[in-house]
Design an enzyme around this catalytic site. Structure first.
Site, PDB file in Angstrom:
ATOM      1  N   ALA A 198       8.839  26.368  12.735  1.00 27.76           N
ATOM      2  CA  ALA A 198       7.905  26.986  12.821  1.00 27.76           C
ATOM      3  C   ALA A 198       7.570  28.195  12.740  1.00 27.76           C
ATOM      4  O   ALA A 198       6.687  29.145  13.001  1.00 27.76           O
ATOM      5  CB  ALA A 198       7.745  27.017  14.889  1.00 27.76           C
ATOM      6  N   LYS A 213      16.377  43.182  10.173  1.00 28.18           N
ATOM      7  CA  LYS A 213      16.487  42.358  11.347  1.00 28.18           C
ATOM      8  C   LYS A 213      17.179  40.751  12.198  1.00 28.18           C
ATOM      9  O   LYS A 213      16.917  40.482  11.213  1.00 28.18           O
ATOM     10  CB  LYS A 213      14.823  41.632  12.049  1.00 28.18           C
ATOM     11  CG  LYS A 213      14.093  41.854  13.365  1.00 28.18           C
ATOM     12  CD  LYS A 213      13.345  41.263  13.767  1.00 28.18           C
ATOM     13  CE  LYS A 213      13.971  39.637  14.045  1.00 28.18           C
ATOM     14  NZ  LYS A 213      14.181  39.943  14.966  1.00 28.18           N
ATOM     15  N   GLY A 230       9.242  30.120  10.710  1.00 29.80           N
ATOM     16  CA  GLY A 230       8.256  30.521   9.033  1.00 29.80           C
ATOM     17  C   GLY A 230       7.472  30.328   8.510  1.00 29.80           C
ATOM     18  O   GLY A 230       6.558  30.957   7.740  1.00 29.80           O
ATOM     19  N   GLU A 284      14.999  18.256  14.949  1.00 29.87           N
ATOM     20  CA  GLU A 284      16.005  18.974  14.346  1.00 29.87           C
ATOM     21  C   GLU A 284      16.805  19.331  15.449  1.00 29.87           C
ATOM     22  O   GLU A 284      16.821  20.405  16.341  1.00 29.87           O
ATOM     23  CB  GLU A 284      15.966  20.568  13.440  1.00 29.87           C
ATOM     24  CG  GLU A 284      17.426  20.005  12.988  1.00 29.87           C
ATOM     25  CD  GLU A 284      17.347  22.126  12.090  1.00 29.87           C
ATOM     26  OE1 GLU A 284      16.355  23.080  12.719  1.00 29.87           O
ATOM     27  OE2 GLU A 284      18.045  22.373  11.508  1.00 29.87           O
ATOM     28  N   CYS A 312      21.989  24.817   9.602  1.00 31.59           N
ATOM     29  CA  CYS A 312      20.809  24.415   8.357  1.00 31.59           C
ATOM     30  C   CYS A 312      21.047  22.683   7.903  1.00 31.59           C
ATOM     31  O   CYS A 312      20.567  22.247   7.945  1.00 31.59           O
ATOM     32  CB  CYS A 312      20.106  25.679   7.773  1.00 31.59           C
ATOM     33  SG  CYS A 312      20.867  25.990   6.355  1.00 31.59           S
ATOM     34  N   GLU A 358      14.121  30.033   4.217  1.00 32.95           N
ATOM     35  CA  GLU A 358      14.920  28.848   4.022  1.00 32.95           C
ATOM     36  C   GLU A 358      14.527  28.233   5.154  1.00 32.95           C
ATOM     37  O   GLU A 358      14.835  29.719   6.351  1.00 32.95           O
ATOM     38  CB  GLU A 358      15.680  29.927   3.599  1.00 32.95           C
ATOM     39  CG  GLU A 358      15.943  29.905   2.723  1.00 32.95           C
ATOM     40  CD  GLU A 358      17.265  30.368   1.934  1.00 32.95           C
ATOM     41  OE1 GLU A 358      17.797  30.057   2.506  1.00 32.95           O
ATOM     42  OE2 GLU A 358      17.578  31.272   0.191  1.00 32.95           O
ATOM     43  N   GLY A 361      15.267  31.319   8.878  1.00 29.19           N
ATOM     44  CA  GLY A 361      14.896  30.523  10.608  1.00 29.19           C
ATOM     45  C   GLY A 361      13.797  29.635  10.991  1.00 29.19           C
ATOM     46  O   GLY A 361      14.626  28.330   9.650  1.00 29.19           O
ATOM     47  N   SER A 362      13.664  29.200  11.509  1.00 26.65           N
ATOM     48  CA  SER A 362      13.041  27.450  12.328  1.00 26.65           C
ATOM     49  C   SER A 362      11.888  27.770  11.614  1.00 26.65           C
ATOM     50  O   SER A 362      11.056  28.563  11.408  1.00 26.65           O
ATOM     51  CB  SER A 362      12.998  27.070  13.977  1.00 26.65           C
ATOM     52  OG  SER A 362      11.711  28.521  14.358  1.00 26.65           O
TER      53      SER A 362
HETATM   54  P1  NAD Z   1      13.570  31.502  14.414  1.00 25.82           P
HETATM   55  O1  NAD Z   1      12.967  31.061  13.684  1.00 25.82           O
HETATM   56  O2  NAD Z   1      13.319  31.434  15.798  1.00 25.82           O
HETATM   57  O3  NAD Z   1      14.397  32.981  14.684  1.00 25.82           O
HETATM   58  C1  NAD Z   1      14.703  33.388  13.696  1.00 25.82           C
HETATM   59  C2  NAD Z   1      14.316  35.131  13.662  1.00 25.82           C
HETATM   60  O4  NAD Z   1      12.882  34.613  13.590  1.00 25.82           O
HETATM   61  C3  NAD Z   1      14.336  36.407  14.299  1.00 25.82           C
HETATM   62  O5  NAD Z   1      15.263  36.879  13.578  1.00 25.82           O
HETATM   63  C4  NAD Z   1      13.709  35.537  15.563  1.00 25.82           C
HETATM   64  O6  NAD Z   1      13.870  37.121  16.104  1.00 25.82           O
HETATM   65  C5  NAD Z   1      13.036  36.185  14.190  1.00 25.82           C
HETATM   66  N1  NAD Z   1      11.010  36.425  14.697  1.00 25.82           N
HETATM   67  C6  NAD Z   1      10.990  34.547  15.690  1.00 25.82           C
HETATM   68  N2  NAD Z   1       9.086  35.043  15.677  1.00 25.82           N
HETATM   69  C7  NAD Z   1       8.757  35.744  14.678  1.00 25.82           C
HETATM   70  C8  NAD Z   1       7.093  36.288  14.239  1.00 25.82           C
HETATM   71  N3  NAD Z   1       5.931  34.750  14.447  1.00 25.82           N
HETATM   72  N4  NAD Z   1       7.588  36.598  13.470  1.00 25.82           N
HETATM   73  C9  NAD Z   1       9.089  36.686  12.413  1.00 25.82           C
HETATM   74  N5  NAD Z   1      10.058  37.015  13.155  1.00 25.82           N
HETATM   75  C10 NAD Z   1       9.367  35.974  13.746  1.00 25.82           C
HETATM   76  O7  NAD Z   1      14.950  30.038  14.620  1.00 25.82           O
HETATM   77  P2  NAD Z   1      16.205  30.286  14.798  1.00 25.82           P
HETATM   78  O8  NAD Z   1      16.044  28.999  16.554  1.00 25.82           O
HETATM   79  O9  NAD Z   1      16.639  32.054  14.648  1.00 25.82           O
HETATM   80  O10 NAD Z   1      17.497  29.628  14.323  1.00 25.82           O
HETATM   81  C11 NAD Z   1      17.834  28.666  14.054  1.00 25.82           C
HETATM   82  C12 NAD Z   1      16.936  27.903  12.592  1.00 25.82           C
HETATM   83  O11 NAD Z   1      17.438  28.499  11.236  1.00 25.82           O
HETATM   84  C13 NAD Z   1      17.178  25.615  12.151  1.00 25.82           C
HETATM   85  O12 NAD Z   1      16.100  25.475  12.783  1.00 25.82           O
HETATM   86  C14 NAD Z   1      17.925  26.799  11.336  1.00 25.82           C
HETATM   87  O13 NAD Z   1      18.106  25.370  10.117  1.00 25.82           O
HETATM   88  C15 NAD Z   1      17.527  26.989  10.632  1.00 25.82           C
HETATM   89  N6  NAD Z   1      18.408  27.650   8.994  1.00 25.82           N
HETATM   90  C16 NAD Z   1      18.029  27.900   7.983  1.00 25.82           C
HETATM   91  C17 NAD Z   1      18.655  27.945   7.084  1.00 25.82           C
HETATM   92  C18 NAD Z   1      18.795  27.320   5.235  1.00 25.82           C
HETATM   93  O14 NAD Z   1      19.164  27.827   4.769  1.00 25.82           O
HETATM   94  N7  NAD Z   1      17.465  26.538   5.198  1.00 25.82           N
HETATM   95  C19 NAD Z   1      19.745  29.058   7.216  1.00 25.82           C
HETATM   96  C20 NAD Z   1      20.198  29.041   8.468  1.00 25.82           C
HETATM   97  C21 NAD Z   1      19.713  28.384   9.349  1.00 25.82           C
END
Ligand code: NAD
Length: 469
Positions: free
Chosen positions: A223, A169, A225, A374, A277, A243, A220-221
Site C-alpha cells: 500500500a 529515514k 509502495g 500477508e 518479507c 521492495e 515496506g508494504s
Molecule cells: P510500511 O509501508 O508501513 O512502512 C515502511 C516505511 O514507509 C516506514 O518508514 C514508513 O514511515 C514509511 N511511510 C509510510 N507512509 C509513507 C508515505 N505515504 N510515503 C513515504 N513513506 C511512507 O511498512 P512496514 O509495516 O514498516 O513494513 C512491513 C512491510 O514491509 C511488509 O509488507 C513486508 O513484507 C515489507 N518488507 C519487504 C521487504 C522486501 O525486501 N521486499 C523487506 C522487508 C519488509
C-alpha cells in the site's frame, strides 16, 4: 530516565523540535524519544546531500571503496551497542540483532565487489558507441521496522557504491539503531554524504515529493509502495525501487521427507516471529503428508522459547508493534471462526508486551484472510492439495510474487515445478536468505525493480550513451 536521540544532518547531530516515543515491544512501554523531523530539517539534509554528492561522484572508485570499507568496519566495531538498541526497539533476540549488524557491514563490503564498467556497443567506420553509467544524485532511503538496520543500509549502500549521496529515514517504530548509525557515518564518511532523519509517515511523504531528491529506494508494504510511486511520479519523476510485501507459498510434494524438512520449513516461516518479507506465509502440503507435517510443525512451535530478546536462550521475540500485534491476533481469530483449527498456539501470551504464541492453523483455504493476505507475524496456515497442477495454480493465484519454494526428495522433480512458480526468487528444499551478489525483488505487486547484485546497482545509476567519432 528516557534517552533522546538526534538526527544526523551534514555530519552533525541535530536536535529534534518535536519528538515521539519509542516503545519496547517486549514490555509495551516507552524507553526513549526520537526526533520528529520538520520539513526545514529535511531541506537542510537535501542541501547537504547535494553538496556531498557533487564531491563524491568525482571520487575515484578505489578511494570510494576504501572509504566505504572504513564505514563497514566502524559499524562492525559498534556491533554490541547497535545490537542492544535493535533488540530493545525491534524485539528480536540479541543473537539475531548481532547477526543483523554483522550482515549490514558485510552487505556494504559485498556490494563493493561489483563494478559498473562502460560497455562498447558498437565500433566501426561510423564511430564508437559507448554506454556508461552516471550516479543519480540524492537518494532517499525509506525503511521498514522488521530488519531496520540491514534494509536501510542495503538501500544506502547501493546508492553510495554507485556515487550517490543518501538521506535515510527509518520506520518510526524502530528509529534508534539507524540514528546511531548516522553518528557512526558522521565519523567515517565525508560530511553530508549519509544523513539520517527520523519522523513519521509524513516525513516519508515529504521525501517522495521533494524536488531535490532524485530517487527513492523503498522497502515496506504494498500500500505504501503504491503511494511512493504515485508521489514520485507527480513531483520530479524521481526514480523508484520498491521492495514490497510477500505471501510466499511453500509446496510440499508427496515424496518429501517430513522429519527432515519440518525444522527448515518451521524456521523459514517463524524466524523474526514471521516478520520477514521472504518468510513462508502459506504451506501447500500434499494431503498424504498433511497430518504428519502439521504434528511436526506443532511440536517445533511448542519447543521454541519465546520471550524478551535479552533473556538468554530466547529464540523468538514479540511482534514489533501494537497495530501489528492486534492485526495478527485478528487474523488468527478470523481463521478459527471460519473453520480453521489451531494445531498449536492460537492466542497472545499472558504477559506484558506484544507476544503471540507461534501458531499453525490447519483446515483453512483461499477466501480466508490469513491465506489471502500477508500475515507478517508468527502464524502459518497449512493448506492441503491432492493434485500438483492445482497446487501450482493456487500458489500463483495471488497479487503477491516475492518468493516461493518446492520441497521434495527428488530435486529434479521439484526444480521442474519451481520453474512454474511466479515469484522473484524460487528455492528448492530451502526458503529465504539474501546475498549482496544475488538480485532480489518481486513479481506483480511485490515490488518494482531488483535490489542487490549488479542488477540492483544499475537501478542507482542512469545509463548514458556516448556517440564518439
Ligand atoms: P510500511 O509501508 O508501513 O512502512 C515502511 C516505511 O514507509 C516506514 O518508514 C514508513 O514511515 C514509511 N511511510 C509510510 N507512509 C509513507 C508515505 N505515504 N510515503 C513515504 N513513506 C511512507 O511498512 P512496514 O509495516 O514498516 O513494513 C512491513 C512491510 O514491509 C511488509 O509488507 C513486508 O513484507 C515489507 N518488507 C519487504 C521487504 C522486501 O525486501 N521486499 C523487506 C522487508 C519488509
Amino acid at each position: 530516565m528516557q534517552t533522546t536521540a538526534t538526527h544526523t544532518i551534514d555530519g552533525e547531530s541535530v536536535e529534534g523540535v518535536e519528538f515521539f516515543d519509542v516503545i519496547n515491544p517486549a514490555t509495551a512501554s516507552a524507553f526513549a524519544r526520537a526526533p520528529d523531523a520538520t520539513p526545514e530539517q529535511l531541506d537542510r539534509a537535501v542541501t547537504a546531500a547535494r553538496r556531498a554528492f557533487e564531491k563524491w561522484r568525482a571520487v575515484p572508485g578505489e578511494e570510494r571503496g576504501a572509504i566505504l570499507r572504513g564505514f563497514a568496519a566502524a559499524i562492525r566495531a559498534q556491533t554490541q551497542e547497535l545490537a542492544q538498541l535493535l533488540t530493545r526497539e525491534q524485539g528480536k533476540p540479541l543473537g539475531a540483532a548481532i547477526r543483523e549488524i554483522e550482515s549490514t557491514a558485510s552487505r556494504i563490503e559485498g556490494l563493493l565487489s561489483f563494478e559498473l564498467t562502460p560497455e562498447m556497443l558498437r565500433s566501426d567506420e561510423r564511430g564508437r558507441v559507448v554506454l556508461d553509467y552516471r550516479p543519480l544524485g540524492v537518494v532517499g532511503a525509506i525503511a521498514p521496522w522488521n530488519s531496520p538496520v540491514l534494509l536501510g543500509v542495503q538501500i544506502a549502500a547501493q546508492a553510495l557504491v554507485t556515487g550517490n549521496s543518501v538521506i535515510l529515514k527509518p520506520s518510526p517504530f524502530t528509529p534508534l539503531a539507524t540514528l546511531k548509525l548516522g553518528e557512526i557515518a558522521a565519523e567515517a564518511l565525508p560530511r553530508g554524504l549519509f544523513n539520517t532523519l527520523s519522523g513519521g509517515n509524513d516525513l516519508g511523504r515529504w521525501m517522495t515529493q521533494h524536488a531535490g531528491i532524485d530517487k527513492i529506494g523503498f522497502v515496506g508494504s504494498i500500500a505504501t509502495g503504491k503511494s511512493v510511486l504515485a508521489s514520485a511520479a507527480s513531483s520530479n519523476l524521481k526514480r523508484v525501487s520498491l521492495e514490497l510485501g510477500g505471501n510466499d507459498a511453500a509446496i510440499v510434494l508427496d515424496d518429501a521427507d517430513v522429519d527432515a524438512i519440518a525444522p527448515k520449513l518451521f524456521w523459514s516461516a517463524f524466524q523474526n516471529s514471521g516478520q520477514r518479507c521472504m518468510a513462508i506465509k502459506r504451506v501447500f502440503v500434499h494431503e498424504s503428508l498433511a497430518e504428519r507435517l502439521g504434528s511436526a510443525l506443532a511440536r517445533l512451535a511448542k519447543q521454541v522459547k519465546v520471550g524478551d530478546g535479552f533473556e538468554p536462550g530466547v529464540e523468538l521475540g514479540p511482534v514489533q508493534n501494537r497495530p501489528q500485534f492486534e492485526r495478527v491476533l485478528g487474523l488468527i481469530e478470523d481463521a478459527i471462526e471460519r473453520g480453521g483449527r489451531a494445531l498449536v498456539g492460537g492466542a497472545a501470551l499472558d504477559r506484558p508486551g506484544y507476544f503471540v504464541a507461534p501458531t499453525v492453523i490447519a483446515g483453512v483455504a483461499e477466501g480466508v484472510r490469513l491465506v489471502d493476505e500477508e500475515q507478517f507475524g508468527p502464524v502459518l496456515p497449512l493448506l492441503t492439495f491432492a493434485d500438483i497442477e492445482a497446487a501450482v495454480t493456487r500458489a500463483n493465484a495471488t497479487r503477491f510474487g516475492l518468493g516461493a519454494s518446492v520441497w521434495s526428495a527428488d530435486a529434479q522433480r521439484a526444480a521442474d515445478i519451481a520453474r512454474r512458480l511466479e515469484a522473484g526468487t524460487v528455492w528448492v528444499n530451502a526458503h529465504g536468505g539474501s546475498d549482496p551478489g544475488i538480485p532480489f525483488g518481486g513479481f506483480k505487486e511485490s515490488g518494482l525493480g531488483r535490489g542487490l547484485g549488479s542488477m540492483g546497482l544499475k537501478s542507482y545509476v542512469e545509463p548514458r550513451v556516448l556517440h564518439l567519432p
